[in-house]
Design a protein around this motif. Structure first.
Motif, short mmCIF file in Angstrom:
data_model
loop_
_atom_site.label_atom_id
_atom_site.label_comp_id
_atom_site.label_asym_id
_atom_site.label_seq_id
_atom_site.Cartn_x
_atom_site.Cartn_y
_atom_site.Cartn_z
N GLU A 28 0.83 -1.18 0.00
CA GLU A 28 0.00 0.00 0.00
C GLU A 28 0.88 1.24 0.00
OE1 GLU A 28 -2.33 -0.39 3.53
OE2 GLU A 28 -0.71 0.26 4.85
N GLU A 29 0.30 2.36 -0.38
CA GLU A 29 1.03 3.61 -0.38
C GLU A 29 0.12 4.73 0.09
OE1 GLU A 29 2.39 4.55 -4.28
OE2 GLU A 29 0.40 4.98 -5.07
N GLU A 30 0.74 5.79 0.53
CA GLU A 30 0.00 6.95 1.03
C GLU A 30 -0.22 7.94 -0.09
OE1 GLU A 30 1.76 9.68 4.03
OE2 GLU A 30 0.29 8.76 5.39
N ARG A 31 -1.48 8.35 -0.28
CA ARG A 31 -1.81 9.29 -1.35
C ARG A 31 -2.61 10.46 -0.80
NH1 ARG A 31 -3.98 5.04 -6.01
NH2 ARG A 31 -2.01 3.88 -6.26
N VAL A 32 -2.52 11.59 -1.50
CA VAL A 32 -3.27 12.78 -1.12
C VAL A 32 -4.73 12.60 -1.50
CG1 VAL A 32 -3.57 15.26 -1.53
CG2 VAL A 32 -1.25 14.28 -1.38
N ALA A 43 -8.53 20.29 9.11
CA ALA A 43 -8.88 21.48 9.90
C ALA A 43 -7.71 22.43 10.08
CB ALA A 43 -9.43 21.05 11.25
N GLU A 44 -6.49 21.94 9.96
CA GLU A 44 -5.30 22.77 10.14
C GLU A 44 -4.72 23.24 8.82
OE1 GLU A 44 -2.62 20.53 12.51
OE2 GLU A 44 -3.93 20.50 14.27
N GLY A 45 -5.44 22.96 7.75
CA GLY A 45 -4.99 23.44 6.45
C GLY A 45 -3.97 22.57 5.76
N ARG A 46 -3.75 21.39 6.27
CA ARG A 46 -2.78 20.48 5.66
C ARG A 46 -3.50 19.47 4.76
NH1 ARG A 46 0.20 18.63 11.12
NH2 ARG A 46 -2.00 18.13 11.51
N GLN A 47 -2.80 19.00 3.76
CA GLN A 47 -3.39 18.04 2.83
C GLN A 47 -3.70 16.73 3.54
OE1 GLN A 47 -0.64 17.57 -0.42
NE2 GLN A 47 -1.27 19.47 -1.42
N ARG A 48 -4.92 16.25 3.35
CA ARG A 48 -5.30 14.96 3.93
C ARG A 48 -4.71 13.84 3.09
NH1 ARG A 48 -11.57 14.44 4.53
NH2 ARG A 48 -10.83 12.32 4.96
N LYS A 49 -4.27 12.81 3.78
CA LYS A 49 -3.70 11.66 3.08
C LYS A 49 -4.38 10.38 3.56
CE LYS A 49 0.83 13.81 2.38
NZ LYS A 49 2.30 13.67 2.58
N GLU A 50 -4.37 9.39 2.70
CA GLU A 50 -4.96 8.10 3.04
C GLU A 50 -4.10 6.99 2.45
OE1 GLU A 50 -8.80 7.68 1.29
OE2 GLU A 50 -8.10 8.05 -0.75
N LYS A 51 -4.15 5.83 3.08
CA LYS A 51 -3.41 4.69 2.57
C LYS A 51 -4.27 3.92 1.58
CE LYS A 51 -0.21 4.07 6.42
NZ LYS A 51 0.32 3.12 7.44
N VAL A 52 -3.69 3.64 0.43
CA VAL A 52 -4.40 2.95 -0.65
C VAL A 52 -3.69 1.65 -0.97
CG1 VAL A 52 -5.22 3.08 -3.03
CG2 VAL A 52 -5.16 5.15 -1.60
N GLU A 53 -4.44 0.57 -1.06
CA GLU A 53 -3.86 -0.73 -1.41
C GLU A 53 -3.48 -0.75 -2.88
OE1 GLU A 53 -5.12 -5.46 -1.34
OE2 GLU A 53 -6.14 -4.03 -0.02
#
Length: 227
Positions: free
Chosen positions: A95-99, A111-121
């Motif tokens: 898996e890898e972390e993507r925006v 909420a803090e203005g940073r890009q959200r990231k999620e782990k994708v298989e």
């Protein structure tokens, strides 16, 4: 096929098959390598190697079970000795972390203005390789704590070894063998064997090679032995 083009798992399998033929595969050794306290692990991360890496590293026959990269050794103030050859390990990324992006393709902010990231298989896992060196190949590392075993000698077995007249030497190491050129047997230290039966089974096995070499030129004696 050049060695570099042979798949990693095939190279490990070929090495183990050859060791099986010679009776030196890791799981065929009834003794423990000196200083070894278990399976191969990385002292920097504290993690044990897994899968085919375990077999590959154990098949190297090292007495120390610590394996680390050149950079990891340097970070500890240690140095891989010049000319030492490393061993390959394989690891996979599943898996890898993507925006996270919205419907328009713009990054979603938290909420803090940073890009959200999620782990994708990953649809296709990626294989990566690294070269690691055993602690025995590195200068400057602290010595590993040695594991030893204590057990009482078996007099009947000792009598057999004495009566054989064979020259038997015990030394710290990871090999048991008979050398015809010197007509001698070399065994790991007794303290490396968890129990007496394992030590004597190994000693008698090598004694068998000694005996076979002695009677090989004599057809009559071979015939009697087989009768």
């Amino acid at each position: 096929m050049a060695e570099g083009k042979i798949p990693f798992h095939q190279r490990v399998a070929d090495k183990l098959i050859e060791q099986l033929k010679q009776g030196t595969a890791p799981w065929q050794k009834p003794w423990e390598a000196t200083g070894s306290s278990g399976l191969p692990f990385n002292p920097t991360t504290g993690k044990r190697y897994r899968g085919v890496n375990v077999l590959n590293l154990m098949s190297e026959g090292r007495a120390d079970n610590r394996w680390l990269t050149y950079k990891q050794a340097a970070a500890q103030g240690a140095q891989v000795r010049k000319g030492e050859k490393g061993s390959l390990v394989q690891y996979w990324q599943f898996e890898e972390e993507r925006v996270v992006r919205d419907e328009s393709g713009k990054p979603v902010l938290d909420a803090e203005g940073r890009q959200r990231k999620e782990k994708v298989e990953l649809e296709r896992p990626r294989a990566f390789y690294a070269v690691v060196f055993n602690a025995e190949q590195i200068d400057g590392l602290a010595p590993i704590v040695t594991t030893t075993h204590e057990w009482n000698p078996v007099e009947r077995a000792e009598a057999i070894l004495r009566a054989s007249g064979a020259k038997i030497t015990e030394e710290a190491g990871d090999r048991a063998y008979y050398r015809p050129s010197t007509d001698s047997i070399t065994l790991p230290l007794r303290s490396q064997f968890p129990s007496a039966d394992r030590f004597y089974a190994t000693a008698l096995h090598e004694l068998g090679h000694n005996a076979a070499t002695r009677i090989m030129p004599h057809g009559v004696e071979m015939a009697r032995l087989a009768a």
